[in-house]
Scaffold this motif. Structure first.
Motif, PDB file in Angstrom:
ATOM      1  N   SER A   2      -2.026  -0.053   8.347  1.00 28.81           N
ATOM      2  CA  SER A   2      -0.208   0.348   8.155  1.00 28.81           C
ATOM      3  C   SER A   2      -0.172  -0.158   6.960  1.00 28.81           C
ATOM      4  N   HIS A   3       1.191  -0.017   6.693  1.00 27.87           N
ATOM      5  CA  HIS A   3       1.685   0.365   5.319  1.00 27.87           C
ATOM      6  C   HIS A   3       2.379  -0.956   4.885  1.00 27.87           C
ATOM      7  N   PRO A   4       2.172  -1.676   4.705  1.00 28.45           N
ATOM      8  CA  PRO A   4       2.333  -3.726   3.917  1.00 28.45           C
ATOM      9  C   PRO A   4       3.724  -2.874   3.369  1.00 28.45           C
ATOM     10  N   MET A   5       4.949  -4.084   4.244  1.00 21.31           N
ATOM     11  CA  MET A   5       6.025  -4.004   3.480  1.00 21.31           C
ATOM     12  C   MET A   5       5.908  -4.710   2.089  1.00 21.31           C
ATOM     13  N   GLU A  16      -0.431 -19.158   0.730  1.00 21.75           N
ATOM     14  CA  GLU A  16      -1.415 -18.400   1.223  1.00 21.75           C
ATOM     15  C   GLU A  16      -0.851 -17.481  -0.109  1.00 21.75           C
ATOM     16  N   VAL A  17       0.048 -17.608  -0.773  1.00 23.49           N
ATOM     17  CA  VAL A  17       0.114 -16.199  -2.119  1.00 23.49           C
ATOM     18  C   VAL A  17      -0.578 -16.989  -2.916  1.00 23.49           C
ATOM     19  N   ALA A  18      -0.713 -17.887  -3.099  1.00 23.19           N
ATOM     20  CA  ALA A  18      -2.129 -18.433  -4.381  1.00 23.19           C
ATOM     21  C   ALA A  18      -2.842 -18.125  -3.932  1.00 23.19           C
ATOM     22  N   ARG A  19      -2.957 -18.381  -2.578  1.00 23.78           N
ATOM     23  CA  ARG A  19      -5.023 -18.150  -1.890  1.00 23.78           C
ATOM     24  C   ARG A  19      -5.235 -16.662  -1.975  1.00 23.78           C
ATOM     25  N   VAL A  20      -4.093 -15.375  -2.219  1.00 24.35           N
ATOM     26  CA  VAL A  20      -4.353 -14.182  -2.294  1.00 24.35           C
ATOM     27  C   VAL A  20      -4.353 -13.819  -3.883  1.00 24.35           C
ATOM     28  N   TRP A  21      -4.148 -14.975  -4.728  1.00 24.36           N
ATOM     29  CA  TRP A  21      -3.932 -13.856  -5.691  1.00 24.36           C
ATOM     30  C   TRP A  21      -5.182 -14.846  -6.806  1.00 24.36           C
ATOM     31  N   ALA A  58       3.076  -8.418  -0.450  1.00 27.38           N
ATOM     32  CA  ALA A  58       3.008  -7.268   0.269  1.00 27.38           C
ATOM     33  C   ALA A  58       2.961  -7.210   2.432  1.00 27.38           C
ATOM     34  N   ASP A  59       3.770  -7.727   2.590  1.00 24.20           N
ATOM     35  CA  ASP A  59       3.171  -7.885   3.985  1.00 24.20           C
ATOM     36  C   ASP A  59       2.533  -7.205   4.973  1.00 24.20           C
ATOM     37  N   ASP A  60       1.328  -7.012   5.293  1.00 19.87           N
ATOM     38  CA  ASP A  60       0.470  -6.313   6.364  1.00 19.87           C
ATOM     39  C   ASP A  60       0.637  -6.884   7.944  1.00 19.87           C
ATOM     40  N   ASP A  61       1.749  -7.033   8.231  1.00 18.29           N
ATOM     41  CA  ASP A  61       1.966  -7.522  10.098  1.00 18.29           C
ATOM     42  C   ASP A  61       1.683  -9.126  10.048  1.00 18.29           C
ATOM     43  N   GLY A  62       1.805  -9.479   9.564  1.00 21.90           N
ATOM     44  CA  GLY A  62       2.109 -11.551   9.204  1.00 21.90           C
ATOM     45  C   GLY A  62       0.888 -11.838   8.101  1.00 21.90           C
ATOM     46  N   THR A  63       0.108 -10.229   7.891  1.00 17.19           N
ATOM     47  CA  THR A  63      -0.854 -11.073   6.473  1.00 17.19           C
ATOM     48  C   THR A  63      -0.691 -10.906   5.196  1.00 17.19           C
ATOM     49  N   ILE A  64      -0.457 -11.460   3.989  1.00 10.90           N
ATOM     50  CA  ILE A  64      -0.174 -11.454   3.306  1.00 10.90           C
ATOM     51  C   ILE A  64      -1.449 -10.729   2.102  1.00 10.90           C
ATOM     52  N   ALA A  65      -0.927  -9.008   1.938  1.00  6.80           N
ATOM     53  CA  ALA A  65      -2.143  -8.140   1.044  1.00  6.80           C
ATOM     54  C   ALA A  65      -2.212  -7.855   0.034  1.00  6.80           C
ATOM     55  N   MET A  79       2.543 -10.306 -12.849  1.00  3.64           N
ATOM     56  CA  MET A  79       1.086 -10.513 -11.709  1.00  3.64           C
ATOM     57  C   MET A  79       1.075  -9.843 -10.583  1.00  3.64           C
ATOM     58  N   LEU A  80      -0.086  -9.255 -11.089  1.00  2.00           N
ATOM     59  CA  LEU A  80       0.147  -7.797  -9.495  1.00  2.00           C
ATOM     60  C   LEU A  80      -0.900  -7.652  -8.817  1.00  2.00           C
ATOM     61  N   PHE A  81      -1.387  -8.495  -8.132  1.00  2.36           N
ATOM     62  CA  PHE A  81      -2.348  -8.899  -7.548  1.00  2.36           C
ATOM     63  C   PHE A  81      -3.089  -8.121  -5.536  1.00  2.36           C
ATOM     64  N   VAL A  82      -3.924  -7.781  -5.740  1.00  6.50           N
ATOM     65  CA  VAL A  82      -3.887  -7.307  -4.431  1.00  6.50           C
ATOM     66  C   VAL A  82      -5.211  -7.798  -3.815  1.00  6.50           C
ATOM     67  N   ALA A  83      -5.295  -8.333  -2.456  1.00  4.64           N
ATOM     68  CA  ALA A  83      -6.366  -8.956  -1.593  1.00  4.64           C
ATOM     69  C   ALA A  83      -7.660  -7.944  -1.687  1.00  4.64           C
ATOM     70  N   PRO A  84      -9.031  -8.666  -1.692  1.00  2.00           N
ATOM     71  CA  PRO A  84      -9.638  -7.932  -1.611  1.00  2.00           C
ATOM     72  C   PRO A  84      -9.807  -6.728  -0.435  1.00  2.00           C
ATOM     73  N   ALA A  85      -9.777  -7.541   0.564  1.00  3.60           N
ATOM     74  CA  ALA A  85      -9.370  -6.875   1.636  1.00  3.60           C
ATOM     75  C   ALA A  85      -8.612  -5.311   1.846  1.00  3.60           C
ATOM     76  N   TYR A  86      -7.769  -5.403   1.086  1.00  3.74           N
ATOM     77  CA  TYR A  86      -6.704  -3.915   0.662  1.00  3.74           C
ATOM     78  C   TYR A  86      -6.884  -3.746  -0.523  1.00  3.74           C
ATOM     79  N   GLN A  87      -7.952  -4.048  -1.264  1.00  4.25           N
ATOM     80  CA  GLN A  87      -7.965  -2.720  -2.154  1.00  4.25           C
ATOM     81  C   GLN A  87      -8.595  -1.311  -1.864  1.00  4.25           C
ATOM     82  N   GLY A  88      -8.432  -0.651  -3.412  1.00  4.21           N
ATOM     83  CA  GLY A  88      -8.869   0.699  -3.208  1.00  4.21           C
ATOM     84  C   GLY A  88      -7.988   1.881  -2.235  1.00  4.21           C
ATOM     85  N   GLN A  89      -6.262   1.135  -1.008  1.00  2.26           N
ATOM     86  CA  GLN A  89      -6.176   2.092  -0.672  1.00  2.26           C
ATOM     87  C   GLN A  89      -4.666   2.033  -0.610  1.00  2.26           C
ATOM     88  N   SER A  90      -4.235   2.265  -2.168  1.00  5.05           N
ATOM     89  CA  SER A  90      -3.449   2.315  -3.158  1.00  5.05           C
ATOM     90  C   SER A  90      -1.893   1.773  -2.579  1.00  5.05           C
TER      91      SER A  90
END
Length: 154
Positions: A2-5, A16-21, A58-65, A79-90
């Protein structure tokens, strides 16, 4: 996907933000995951917010992307960091568009010289290299960039 908000981060999400970072930083190959690194990032989030960060997720239905930290008075994309599972998806491009909406005329940023994927992406997105400097706090050589809105001529 989906498109994260993109929305402001809440204080109860900072861990959780620190973990994604950390996971995103580790995905560059420039660091290894550790409890020590995670603790440092958690502490840094709180310290940087006190020093003027506006922190977004970037909130993907409760998951911080992804996480995005802006220092609006300094026109700084910190800082701009995208979780590995969301990388490569614009998602990075969406976060950058959001950043340009917050700072429509000029943006400064820096990134680690060894993170070639990141700085090449910023260059493709119109950022212009300014200088390189060693960051005393971590020893990394940082590349500094600036983006300025192009004004129509005539």
């Amino acid at each position: 996907m989906s498109h994260p908000m993109i929305r402001p981060a809440r204080a109860d999400e900072y861990d959780e933000v620190a973990r994604v970072w950390m996971e995103s930083w580790v995905s560059t190959g420039l660091a290894e995951a550790s409890d020590f690194l995670l603790a440092n990032l958690r502490a840094r989030i709180r310290r940087e917010i006190e020093d003027g960060w506006s922190l977004f997720v970037a909130d993907d239905d409760g998951t911080i992307a992804a996480m995005l930290a802006l220092h609006l008075p300094r026109l700084y994309l910190d800082m701009l960091f995208v979780a590995p599972a969301y990388q490569g998806q614009s998602l990075g491009r969406q976060l950058l568009a959001f950043t340009r909406a917050q700072m429509p005329d000029e943006i400064y940023l820096r990134c680690v010289r060894e993170n070639e994927k990141a700085w090449r992406w910023y260059e493709r997105e119109g950022f212009v290299f300014q200088k390189e400097e060693v960051e005393p706090s971590n020893g990394f050589v940082m590349k500094y960039y600036r983006w300025k809105r192009q004004r129509p001529t005539g």
